[in-house]
Design a protein around this motif. Sequence first.
Motif, short mmCIF file in Angstrom:
data_model
loop_
_atom_site.label_atom_id
_atom_site.label_comp_id
_atom_site.label_asym_id
_atom_site.label_seq_id
_atom_site.Cartn_x
_atom_site.Cartn_y
_atom_site.Cartn_z
N GLU A 110 93.34 25.07 31.04
CA GLU A 110 92.63 26.32 30.75
C GLU A 110 91.60 26.63 31.84
O GLU A 110 91.50 27.75 32.33
N GLU A 111 90.89 25.59 32.25
CA GLU A 111 89.90 25.76 33.33
C GLU A 111 90.58 26.13 34.64
O GLU A 111 90.06 26.89 35.44
N GLY A 119 91.18 29.61 34.79
CA GLY A 119 89.97 30.40 34.94
C GLY A 119 89.95 31.55 33.95
O GLY A 119 90.74 31.59 33.01
N SER A 120 89.06 32.50 34.19
CA SER A 120 88.92 33.62 33.26
C SER A 120 90.21 34.43 33.20
O SER A 120 90.74 34.85 34.24
N PRO A 121 90.73 34.64 31.98
CA PRO A 121 91.94 35.46 31.86
C PRO A 121 91.72 36.92 32.26
O PRO A 121 92.69 37.67 32.43
N ASP A 122 90.46 37.30 32.42
CA ASP A 122 90.17 38.67 32.90
C ASP A 122 90.51 38.83 34.38
O ASP A 122 90.57 39.94 34.90
#
Lengths: 363, 152
Positions: free
Chosen positions: A21-22, A25-28
Amino acid sequence: MYVAVKGGEKAIENAHAWMAEERRGSPDVEELSLPQIREQLGLAVNRVMAEGSMYDPDLAALAIKQARGDLIEAIFLIRAYRTTLPRFGCSCPVNTADMACDRRISATFKDAPGGQVLGPTFDYTHRLLDFKLAADGDVPLAPEGVPRQEATPHIMQFLKGEDLIQDEPETDAAPGDLTREPMEFPTTRPLRLQSLTRGDEGFVLGMAYSTQRGYARNHAFVGELRIGTVAVEMDIPELGFSIEIGDIELTECETVNQFKGSKTEPPQFTRGYGLVFGQSERKAIAMALVDRALRWKELGEDDQGAPAQDEEFVLSHSDNIQATGFLEHIKLPHYVDFQSELELIRKLRREAQDLAKSKGAAE
Amino acid sequence: MEQEKTPHWDRQAWMGVLARAPEDALLALWAQYDARPAFDWLRPPEVGGVMVRGRTGARGAPFNLGEMTVTRCSLVLQDGTVGHAYVQGRSKAKAEAAAAIDALMQTAAAPRVTKSVIEPLAHQRQAARTARAAKAAATKVEFFTMVRGEDQ
């Protein structure tokens, strides 16, 4: 008492899930694609191919993505993958005189045939951050000149004509392969070069720099540095002839170093050699300097006790996968080892205290 | 095996073109070729490594530089013609197309395959190389000597 322990499976699984997940990174933020890494982080890809010792830009891009940009971790992934592949054979030695050069410079001959071709270089930039890159924008196409059709000759051959530089006798002796047999010392120049070309760039750079600072100084000039594409040719047993099986990008550095001479031979320049996958010129220059330093015995120089002259020291510590494997393993559970150390130190302290007590009682 | 060479392409040359072609380019041209033959595998595609060698000082003793990925396969057409492929990279589809093309190039289909696959690939490669060489040429240093004061 030895107690075997098991456990941590759930924690490990969850740690890896969080790592993934890291890594994303940000899914944005849009996800990085492998072609983006291959095309836009090309020098990182080149380093992973060189030190992973496997030329495949797409695989190197995947490794960089998987390793979250940790290049030594990416190199580790490539090395691990490499061991799973069957070996089809060995190529004929590549002919770098036929290289289609993107870049070709000499620090020794201004007017070398073929000229000084700078190529896509960071040299002569001001090393100021370019904030235009922070905003996206189109890059203008690079200017074009009249393409050179013929091959670019090696500069060193002009010195060779006058016999001013030590010869490099051509042989076809099959070289040793450190991926097949562990290296033994003293070793040979071909094995040293194999080890250096896959060695850690930082380590090889540090060793090379030490020679420039005076630890086995050998006064190197970059006789020629060239970057470009060469064909890889291999004999195909089922065909009975050789074919070109691919094109690879290489960086080659030949250094001209200070003299060797003897009572019977007039002074001659000597050579160092660097050849590395991809556009990797810092590494290729460093490799050439370290290669030259390691040749002291063959060239009849004194052992100055310098680190860069000690092939066992240099070659045993240049591989970042061996190094990081041993270094990082000490963070893994050593509970039993440490338990025995604890027991030992308690015992030693107890004995020391008992001794002090009995001394005090005696006085 | 090699009697039916086309005038300008020997087997070594066309196999070299196929080996180095970008996967996308080769598969796109091959998809457009309408007489793709049926075949049987002699050796299905297999991904492996080839140890690339250099020479000390560019001309001396060979040394092992590092490996590259290569995919190989062999097949036989229904008329018995055998095609081989050794291609750069890990694409089994590319190796299959290259082996089929290698086989066809030894048959009466050679002129058509040359025209529709081999020559376009060779042309694309040459164009890409020329484009890089042109950019390199633009970065060639032109030295000029400054007029020195005392010479005036």
